[in-house]
Design an enzyme around this catalytic site. Structure first.
Site, mmCIF file in Angstrom:
data_model
loop_
_atom_site.group_PDB
_atom_site.id
_atom_site.type_symbol
_atom_site.label_atom_id
_atom_site.label_comp_id
_atom_site.label_asym_id
_atom_site.label_seq_id
_atom_site.Cartn_x
_atom_site.Cartn_y
_atom_site.Cartn_z
ATOM 1 N N HIS A 68 0.852 -1.187 0.000
ATOM 2 C CA HIS A 68 0.000 0.000 0.000
ATOM 3 C C HIS A 68 0.881 1.227 0.000
ATOM 4 O O HIS A 68 1.945 1.229 0.635
ATOM 5 C CB HIS A 68 -0.905 0.003 1.243
ATOM 6 C CG HIS A 68 -2.060 0.940 1.106
ATOM 7 N ND1 HIS A 68 -1.957 2.276 1.399
ATOM 8 C CD2 HIS A 68 -3.320 0.732 0.679
ATOM 9 C CE1 HIS A 68 -3.126 2.845 1.160
ATOM 10 N NE2 HIS A 68 -3.961 1.941 0.719
ATOM 11 N N ASP A 120 -8.007 -5.334 0.185
ATOM 12 C CA ASP A 120 -8.612 -6.218 -0.816
ATOM 13 C C ASP A 120 -8.092 -7.637 -0.802
ATOM 14 O O ASP A 120 -8.486 -8.442 -1.634
ATOM 15 C CB ASP A 120 -8.452 -5.587 -2.210
ATOM 16 C CG ASP A 120 -9.482 -4.497 -2.385
ATOM 17 O OD1 ASP A 120 -10.572 -4.644 -1.819
ATOM 18 O OD2 ASP A 120 -9.183 -3.491 -3.038
HETATM 19 N N1 ACO Z 1 4.219 -7.673 -4.775
HETATM 20 C C1 ACO Z 1 5.566 -7.683 -4.965
HETATM 21 N N2 ACO Z 1 6.354 -6.585 -4.808
HETATM 22 C C2 ACO Z 1 5.741 -5.433 -4.483
HETATM 23 C C3 ACO Z 1 4.346 -5.359 -4.291
HETATM 24 C C4 ACO Z 1 3.582 -6.538 -4.440
HETATM 25 N N3 ACO Z 1 2.258 -6.514 -4.269
HETATM 26 N N4 ACO Z 1 4.002 -4.081 -3.977
HETATM 27 C C5 ACO Z 1 5.136 -3.380 -3.978
HETATM 28 N N5 ACO Z 1 6.202 -4.197 -4.278
HETATM 29 C C6 ACO Z 1 7.628 -3.820 -4.308
HETATM 30 C C7 ACO Z 1 7.959 -3.002 -5.555
HETATM 31 O O1 ACO Z 1 8.321 -3.816 -6.622
HETATM 32 C C8 ACO Z 1 9.086 -2.147 -5.031
HETATM 33 O O2 ACO Z 1 10.240 -2.965 -4.984
HETATM 34 P P1 ACO Z 1 11.711 -2.331 -5.281
HETATM 35 O O3 ACO Z 1 11.938 -1.345 -4.151
HETATM 36 O O4 ACO Z 1 12.643 -3.483 -5.272
HETATM 37 O O5 ACO Z 1 11.606 -1.657 -6.608
HETATM 38 C C9 ACO Z 1 8.690 -1.849 -3.582
HETATM 39 O O6 ACO Z 1 7.863 -2.959 -3.190
HETATM 40 C C10 ACO Z 1 7.914 -0.531 -3.410
HETATM 41 O O7 ACO Z 1 6.764 -0.591 -4.259
HETATM 42 P P2 ACO Z 1 6.146 0.631 -5.061
HETATM 43 O O8 ACO Z 1 5.570 0.147 -6.344
HETATM 44 O O9 ACO Z 1 7.134 1.752 -5.122
HETATM 45 O O10 ACO Z 1 4.975 1.066 -4.096
HETATM 46 P P3 ACO Z 1 3.783 2.034 -4.462
HETATM 47 O O11 ACO Z 1 3.433 2.760 -3.221
HETATM 48 O O12 ACO Z 1 4.099 2.851 -5.671
HETATM 49 O O13 ACO Z 1 2.597 1.027 -4.880
HETATM 50 C C11 ACO Z 1 0.763 -0.461 -4.688
HETATM 51 C C12 ACO Z 1 1.588 0.643 -4.002
HETATM 52 C C13 ACO Z 1 0.310 0.019 -6.077
HETATM 53 C C14 ACO Z 1 -0.468 -0.745 -3.841
HETATM 54 C C15 ACO Z 1 1.630 -1.735 -4.831
HETATM 55 O O14 ACO Z 1 2.013 -2.201 -3.555
HETATM 56 C C16 ACO Z 1 0.921 -2.861 -5.612
HETATM 57 O O15 ACO Z 1 0.968 -2.864 -6.838
HETATM 58 N N6 ACO Z 1 0.244 -3.811 -4.889
HETATM 59 C C17 ACO Z 1 -0.512 -4.857 -5.558
HETATM 60 C C18 ACO Z 1 -1.845 -4.332 -6.057
HETATM 61 C C19 ACO Z 1 -2.827 -4.046 -4.930
HETATM 62 O O16 ACO Z 1 -3.049 -4.877 -4.056
HETATM 63 N N7 ACO Z 1 -3.456 -2.857 -4.986
HETATM 64 C C20 ACO Z 1 -4.497 -2.462 -4.027
HETATM 65 C C21 ACO Z 1 -4.006 -1.345 -3.146
HETATM 66 S S1 ACO Z 1 -5.231 -0.940 -1.945
HETATM 67 C C22 ACO Z 1 -6.366 -0.068 -2.821
HETATM 68 O O17 ACO Z 1 -6.087 0.655 -3.723
HETATM 69 C C23 ACO Z 1 -7.716 -0.239 -2.419
#
Ligand code: ACO
Length: 425
Positions: A302, A360
């Site tokens: 998140h 979720d």
């Molecule tokens: N699985 C694997 N790796 C992940 C995940 C994940 N679900 N989420 C983040 N990471 C990793 C990224 O690859 C990144 O790694 P790095 O530092 O080696 O490059 C690090 O964690 C930071 O992630 P960001 O993408 O910079 O985080 P951001 O805040 O931009 O994204 C998000 C947040 C979009 C929710 C992301 O965690 C994601 O895509 N999660 C999966 C989709 C999801 O569940 N979305 C629902 C969110 S809740 C809502 O909107 C209701």
């Protein structure tokens, strides 16, 4: 750089005083509007991760402590003691309603549930295989033509009427979209049922199971608002142009649909079904960790919550109860999800990046137990978030500081060059 008295000193020695705005809770804001004139540079902040775009009195999130409050009330307390109608009033009007206010509001919502014929005709005209989020977007686009008494952003009566109508009508639109995808005619709303129970009735055309209705109501409360998330910021951005509120909601729905946001609940269920059995969890964990694989563990991570998502904890608890009460026979997916959560939370990759289950991760399992297809999970989110979107849209139009949203860019394209005639290319 910024010194302790909130001044920004540019490379060539310009000093820009930055006015600090104090928050009630959480981070303060530094006004940077004078920065560009003094330094010739704008702030660069991809994903707006460090940008405060507005003032708001509606919802507060503390991602470090796992706090979510609507108008100062803890969302988990509201989820246990309140219902969606009461929370909608709270989000819109700022205070918990008196019993007489809640009664009048609930009665009014019931009278606003039915959709205009042109909205139902639009839903019927969509291809049956269209995703329900696409159908909802189309239906919302017709609403301004059907309800001209609630589309003027600068009229307080219009704003109030819009917010009540949107909250009331969204379940009817989503249920009609669902039935259309099943080749079935819409079911008219019933005035003797509450918001969540009526939604189940309009989808399935039979008396709703009380446990399912209660669980759905709790999910609606927990999804009702989440301050300046992607879809709410989209509603505000579209609304800042002065467009009618239903079109702003349609923009919000489009943003919500993406798998990184509200589309995650659908993606979680599809992921769990693809994993299928505990033996394959490690394979998916390895894929999620592989920087060369676009796969992410859906329902994990998140932007704001970095220790736990308070909504996920409550939803995990009710998931177990609902599966038992509905004798859903889907305990297999719940057990798989618990297993996956346990393995991910003990893995260095997820621990070091502070990735936890989000709202979720478990909601899709509950919706599946209610016999909803995965395509309907994001529409359920949209029904709930309509309360928050409406509250933010109204708040924005009451704000004397409202300006059209218009970010800047760091241009990296070609320098000026002469046009090349077609024969010389
Ligand atoms: N699985 C694997 N790796 C992940 C995940 C994940 N679900 N989420 C983040 N990471 C990793 C990224 O690859 C990144 O790694 P790095 O530092 O080696 O490059 C690090 O964690 C930071 O992630 P960001 O993408 O910079 O985080 P951001 O805040 O931009 O994204 C998000 C947040 C979009 C929710 C992301 O965690 C994601 O895509 N999660 C999966 C989709 C999801 O569940 N979305 C629902 C969110 S809740 C809502 O909107 C209701």
């Amino acid at each position: 750089m910024t010194d302790s008295s909130d001044k920004l000193v540019s490379r060539d020695g310009h000093t820009v005083p930055l006015k600090r705005r104090a928050s009630v809770l959480g981070a303060d804001a530094l006004e940077i509007s004078g920065m560009a004139a003094a330094t010739g540079a704008y702030g660069y902040d991809p994903g707006y991760a460090a940008t405060i775009s507005c003032t708001s009195r509606i919802t507060y999130v503390d991602g470090e402590k796992g706090v979510l409050m609507y108008r100062g009330y803890a969302a988990d307390e509201l989820a246990r003691n309140s219902n969606f109608e009461e929370v909608s009033w709270l989000l819109l009007h700022g205070e918990l309603p008196k019993p007489s206010e809640l009664q009048a509001f609930s009665d009014e919502l019931k009278t606003l549930r039915a959709c205009a014929p042109e909205v139902l005709a639009t839903i019927a005209a969509m291809p049956a295989h269209a995703h329900p989020m696409s159908v909802i977007g189309a239906a919302l686009s017709v609403m301004p033509a059907a309800h001209t008494d609630c589309i003027a952003p600068n009229d307080a009566d219009h704003r109030r009427r819009f917010s009540h109508r949107a909250i009331a009508a969204m379940p009817t639109i989503a249920a009609a979209a669902f039935r259309h995808s099943q080749g079935q005619a819409p079911v008219s709303p019933r005035e003797d049922l509450g918001h969540a129970a009526n939604l189940l009735y309009m989808m399935f055309g039979k008396d709703p199971n009380p446990t399912a209705a209660k669980a759905l109501d709790t999910l609606l409360v927990l999804h009702a608002d989440h301050e300046q998330n992607c879809s709410t910021s989209t509603v505000r951005m579209a609304g800042s142009s002065g467009v009618n509120p239903f079109s702003s909601l349609a923009a919000g729905c489009a943003a919500l649909w993406g798998p990184a946001h509200g589309g995650a609940n659908e993606a979680v269920l599809k992921m769990l079904e693809a994993i299928g059995s505990p033996e394959r969890i490690e394979e998916y964990i390895a894929r999620a960790k592989d920087p060369n694989d676009p796969f992410r563990l859906m329902g994990f991570g998140h932007r704001v919550y970095k220790n736990f998502d308070p909504r996920a904890t409550i939803i995990r608890d009710i998931c177990h109860e609902v599966l038992k009460a509905l004798r859903a026979g889907r305990g297999r997916l719940f057990r798989l999800a618990r297993n996956l959560e346990e393995i991910a939370l003990s893995d260095r990759y997820f621990k070091s990046r502070r990735l936890y289950p989000n709202v979720d991760f478990y909601s899709g399992i509950i919706y599946r137990a209610m016999k909803l297809p995965a395509e309907m999970f994001t529409p359920m989110f949209a029904i709930a978030r309509t309360a928050g979107w409406a509250a933010h849209w109204c708040e924005m139009h009451e704000d004397p500081e409202l300006r059209i949203g218009r970010p800047r860019q760091l241009y990296m394209g070609p320098k000026p060059r002469a046009y090349i005639p077609a024969e010389d290319r």
